[in-house]
Design a protein around this motif. Structure first.
Motif, mmCIF file in Angstrom:
data_model
loop_
_atom_site.group_PDB
_atom_site.id
_atom_site.type_symbol
_atom_site.label_atom_id
_atom_site.label_comp_id
_atom_site.label_asym_id
_atom_site.label_seq_id
_atom_site.Cartn_x
_atom_site.Cartn_y
_atom_site.Cartn_z
ATOM 1 N N GLY A 1 3.869 15.338 -10.288
ATOM 2 C CA GLY A 1 4.675 15.721 -11.930
ATOM 3 C C GLY A 1 6.204 14.833 -12.313
ATOM 4 N N ARG A 2 6.274 13.679 -11.523
ATOM 5 C CA ARG A 2 7.884 13.359 -11.019
ATOM 6 C C ARG A 2 7.664 12.087 -11.348
ATOM 7 N N ARG A 3 8.928 11.425 -11.991
ATOM 8 C CA ARG A 3 9.567 10.135 -13.117
ATOM 9 C C ARG A 3 10.047 9.962 -12.574
ATOM 10 N N PRO A 4 10.630 9.392 -11.138
ATOM 11 C CA PRO A 4 11.886 9.236 -10.796
ATOM 12 C C PRO A 4 11.926 7.670 -11.625
ATOM 13 N N ASP A 5 13.462 7.425 -11.546
ATOM 14 C CA ASP A 5 13.824 5.758 -11.625
ATOM 15 C C ASP A 5 13.422 4.776 -11.792
ATOM 16 N N TRP A 6 12.811 4.934 -10.234
ATOM 17 C CA TRP A 6 11.951 3.864 -9.448
ATOM 18 C C TRP A 6 10.519 2.942 -9.816
ATOM 19 N N LEU A 7 10.218 4.383 -10.679
ATOM 20 C CA LEU A 7 8.494 4.338 -10.740
ATOM 21 C C LEU A 7 8.440 3.094 -12.153
ATOM 22 N N PRO A 8 7.978 2.327 -11.875
ATOM 23 C CA PRO A 8 7.095 1.283 -12.860
ATOM 24 C C PRO A 8 6.128 1.647 -14.031
ATOM 25 N N PRO A 9 6.377 0.918 -14.444
ATOM 26 C CA PRO A 9 5.196 1.403 -15.905
ATOM 27 C C PRO A 9 3.776 1.585 -15.710
ATOM 28 N N PRO A 10 3.113 1.285 -16.551
ATOM 29 C CA PRO A 10 1.489 1.425 -15.719
ATOM 30 C C PRO A 10 1.075 0.509 -15.527
ATOM 31 N N LEU A 11 -0.084 -0.125 -15.031
ATOM 32 C CA LEU A 11 -0.725 -1.807 -14.395
ATOM 33 C C LEU A 11 -0.889 -2.112 -15.941
ATOM 34 N N GLU A 12 -1.020 -1.628 -16.689
ATOM 35 C CA GLU A 12 -2.351 -2.318 -18.131
ATOM 36 C C GLU A 12 -1.387 -2.453 -19.388
ATOM 37 N N ARG A 13 0.037 -1.369 -19.305
ATOM 38 C CA ARG A 13 0.888 -1.811 -19.877
ATOM 39 C C ARG A 13 1.901 -3.044 -19.819
ATOM 40 N N ARG A 14 2.160 -3.271 -18.118
ATOM 41 C CA ARG A 14 2.683 -4.462 -17.826
ATOM 42 C C ARG A 14 2.216 -5.514 -18.208
ATOM 43 N N LEU A 15 0.801 -5.501 -18.049
ATOM 44 C CA LEU A 15 -0.343 -6.947 -18.337
ATOM 45 C C LEU A 15 -0.187 -7.258 -19.517
ATOM 46 N N GLU A 16 -0.659 -5.803 -20.615
ATOM 47 C CA GLU A 16 -0.129 -5.684 -21.826
ATOM 48 C C GLU A 16 0.833 -6.878 -22.674
ATOM 49 N N ALA A 17 2.020 -7.035 -21.754
ATOM 50 C CA ALA A 17 2.823 -7.583 -22.116
ATOM 51 C C ALA A 17 2.544 -9.207 -22.546
ATOM 52 N N THR A 18 1.166 -9.316 -22.456
ATOM 53 C CA THR A 18 1.532 -11.218 -22.067
ATOM 54 C C THR A 18 0.228 -10.910 -23.412
ATOM 55 N N ARG A 19 -0.518 -10.115 -23.932
ATOM 56 C CA ARG A 19 -1.566 -10.551 -24.680
ATOM 57 C C ARG A 19 -0.418 -11.433 -25.539
ATOM 58 N N GLY A 20 0.494 -11.561 -25.757
ATOM 59 C CA GLY A 20 0.403 -13.055 -27.557
ATOM 60 C C GLY A 20 0.835 -14.306 -26.978
ATOM 61 N N ARG A 21 0.150 -14.184 -25.909
ATOM 62 C CA ARG A 21 0.518 -15.805 -24.901
ATOM 63 C C ARG A 21 -0.888 -16.238 -25.402
ATOM 64 N N ALA A 22 -1.492 -15.280 -25.603
ATOM 65 C CA ALA A 22 -3.574 -15.323 -25.520
ATOM 66 C C ALA A 22 -3.917 -16.509 -26.169
ATOM 67 N N PRO B 1 1.071 -1.633 -0.005
ATOM 68 C CA PRO B 1 0.033 -0.103 -0.160
ATOM 69 C C PRO B 1 0.687 1.079 -0.041
ATOM 70 N N GLY B 2 2.084 0.759 1.150
ATOM 71 C CA GLY B 2 2.052 2.391 0.309
ATOM 72 C C GLY B 2 3.548 2.317 -0.575
ATOM 73 N N TYR B 3 3.636 1.404 -0.891
ATOM 74 C CA TYR B 3 4.590 1.528 -2.457
ATOM 75 C C TYR B 3 3.724 2.077 -3.430
ATOM 76 N N ASN B 4 2.281 1.453 -3.351
ATOM 77 C CA ASN B 4 1.422 1.950 -4.696
ATOM 78 C C ASN B 4 1.095 2.822 -4.312
ATOM 79 N N ALA B 5 0.825 4.253 -3.202
ATOM 80 C CA ALA B 5 0.720 5.354 -2.596
ATOM 81 C C ALA B 5 1.980 6.025 -2.914
ATOM 82 N N ALA B 6 2.889 5.547 -3.307
ATOM 83 C CA ALA B 6 4.312 6.702 -3.426
ATOM 84 C C ALA B 6 4.484 6.612 -5.358
ATOM 85 N N GLN B 7 3.192 5.844 -5.749
ATOM 86 C CA GLN B 7 3.503 5.630 -7.299
ATOM 87 C C GLN B 7 2.772 7.015 -7.407
ATOM 88 N N VAL B 8 1.201 6.896 -6.935
ATOM 89 C CA VAL B 8 0.308 7.660 -7.653
ATOM 90 C C VAL B 8 0.834 9.132 -6.969
#
Length: 539
Positions: free
Chosen positions: A518-539, A505-512
């Protein structure tokens, strides 16, 4: 209001979620102070010395930390550089039965399967099958979901429906944990052992929508871990990470109210009358009632939000009763081979799946069920938690908060119940007849007294029922860590993905928060939908 201190951000409550959010904000160059009511920070990450036995250290509210070393904040905050070290014992969980047998979960899958096979060869094969089948679901969906702000429910269903892994997750999620286990596994002891992790540690095993928890447990490489030096070591490392980046943690400082100016959360007034202003944000790791009802005036948030906060529900089965022992020697379980690696988590009193229905019935009635308990002997793995040659051990049990209709009854009942727990423990480890030097007892009411955030003694800070999951946790309109009040965020266990020592919860809140600033630190992961879309080729 007199002259006030001004900082960039304020965190209310210095439990591990609040400290994680604070550390990330400080890494981004913000000046952030955490305000903690208690005299020490860390929340439930408590390791205390026994009052009558110096050198014996007990972990009173949190001990088993699942896969902390795999979590992104553990790496990003460089906690090992701050002195933190974890152990993951190989004989990870052992359920000792009345008939002298034991069901075992190892860090090695094949050793776990061999233990299952001693009860049921079919169940051993089912374990392997679901491990292999669900491993991609865990890696490609469940881990990204847990480490991201949640998607709205309908968008999540649409996204998951596009991939084979997503469809499998949706299919198994429609079941309850109980239904999944009963239809997939045949031996009642194995069924009971699998449901233990949900029915007594996570969600109500009868609830539809959580059937995937069981195959996720089977497929996950993550096992129970412990912090060397005690659970307090994690809190200490997080505090050092905060301070390393210029943050401050103020203990013994209780907020009285959140000050709202021009429709925005602008400052915090403490019970001493001090006012601390926030240029950018205030983040609360407290529960919804504390945040929206206790600290905000009725006119500062919409009435509908106050109603939703008031209606936030807590777990029936979450209150914890604890018995801690100072020992001359570790428990020696008759059922276990002393030449094998020592067991980490030990479950006692659980033999058959039908026991869960009785436990739930007793909780609903406010009566004490036959004991099912679990615990560990930390000093088998970390001798630093007791004097040389001595040991500590504990057992936990889920018991009703309002026993016999009133939580205050625990003050007169808890010592008698602790003796009953010890009797069961001794029946499996007879050497405890002579080994006990001292004991310490904590009831569900004691938990709430120490941590008002854990209302009703609920260590998970909120049920996973009534829609209180994902984007609906803690309630609609606050499920993205933002609140309807500009400048005010949530970051505690009442948020997605919920309680336990995950820090997510603390980690996710930090992302928001970083995105809103308006900050984009190096640790910030890609948005969730983009992370999930990476599996579409396996559908």
């Amino acid at each position: 209001m007199g002259e006030a201190t001004t900082v960039d951000g304020i965190v209310l409550g210095a439990g591990h979620n609040g400290l994680i959010l604070q550390a990330y904000a400080c890494m981004a160059g913000l000046e952030v102070v955490a305000l903690e009511r208690r005299d020490e920070a860390g929340g439930a990450l408590t390791t205390v010395e026994h009052a009558d036995r110096p050198g014996f250290r007990h972990n009173t509210h949190a001990f088993f930390h699942r896969a902390v070393t795999t979590l992104p904040w553990y790496r990003d905050l460089e906690l090992e550089r701050h002195g933190l070290r974890y152990l993951e014992p190989e004989r990870n969980v052992v359920m000792v039965l009345k008939d002298g047998r034991a069901l075992e979960w190892w860090t090695d899958l094949e050793r776990t399967a061999a233990s299952f096979a001693a009860f049921s060869r079919r169940d051993a094969e089912t374990l392997r099958r679901w491990h292999d089948r669900f491993r991609p679901v865990v890696e490609r969906i469940l881990i990204p979901e847990a480490t991201s702000p949640p998607l709205p429910a309908e968008r999540r269903r649409e996204t998951l429906g596009r991939t084979a892994e997503g469809r499998l997750l949706l299919e198994t999620s429609r079941l309850s944990p109980q239904t999944f286990v009963m239809q997939e596994f045949e031996h009642p002891a194995i069924q009971a052992g699998l449901l233990f992790f949900n029915g007594l540690r996570e969600v109500d095993l009868r609830l539809e929508g959580f059937g995937h928890h069981i195959p996720a447990l089977l497929a996950s490489p993550a096992k129970a871990q412990m912090a060397v030096g005690g659970s307090r070591s994690l809190a200490d490392a997080l505090i050092r990470a905060v301070e390393d980046h210029g943050g401050r943690v103020r203990t013994g400082t209780e907020p009285r109210r959140i000050v709202v100016e021009n429709g925005r959360a602008a400052a915090v007034e403490t019970t001493s009358g001090e006012v601390i202003r926030a240029r950018s944000f205030i983040a609360s790791s407290l529960n919804p009632q504390q945040t929206f009802l206790d600290l905000l005036a009725p006119g500062d948030v919409p009435h509908a939000i106050r109603e939703r906060a008031e209606g936030f529900r807590y777990n029936l089965l979450a209150p914890l009763f604890a018995l801690d022992l100072a020992l001359d020697e570790p428990p020696a379980y008759q059922a276990l081979d002393p030449a094998a690696p020592p067991p980490f988590m030990v479950i006692l009193g659980l033999d058959h799946v039908d026991q869960f229905e009785e436990i739930v019935r007793h909780h609903a009635a406010g009566t004490i069920p036959p004991t099912v308990m679990w615990g560990a002997c930390p000093t088998l793995f970390d001798p630093s938690q007791a004097p040389p040659g001595r040991h500590t051990a504990f057992m936990w049990e889920k018991l009703p908060y309002r026993v016999a209709g009133d939580a205050r009854n625990w003050d007169r009942l808890k010592d008698d119940h602790a003796r009953a727990m010890l009797d069961l423990w001794r029946s499996h480890a007879p050497n405890l007849e002579r080994a006990v030097l001292a004991s310490m007892v904590r009831s569900p009411l004691d938990t709430e007294r120490a941590f008002p955030n854990m209302r009703g003694g609920d260590l998970l800070v909120g049920a996973f029922a009534g829609g209180q999951v994902g984007d609906g946790r803690p309630f609609p309109g606050a499920g993205q860590y933002r609140t309807p009040l500009p400048g005010l965020y949530l970051c505690g266990s009442c948020c997605h993905p919920g309680g336990n020592v995950t820090g997510l919860p603390g980690y996710n809140a930090a992302q928001v928060l970083m995105q809103d600033l308006g900050r984009r630190p190096d640790w910030l992961p890609p948005p969730l939908e983009r992370r999930l879309e990476a599996t579409r080729g396996r559908a």
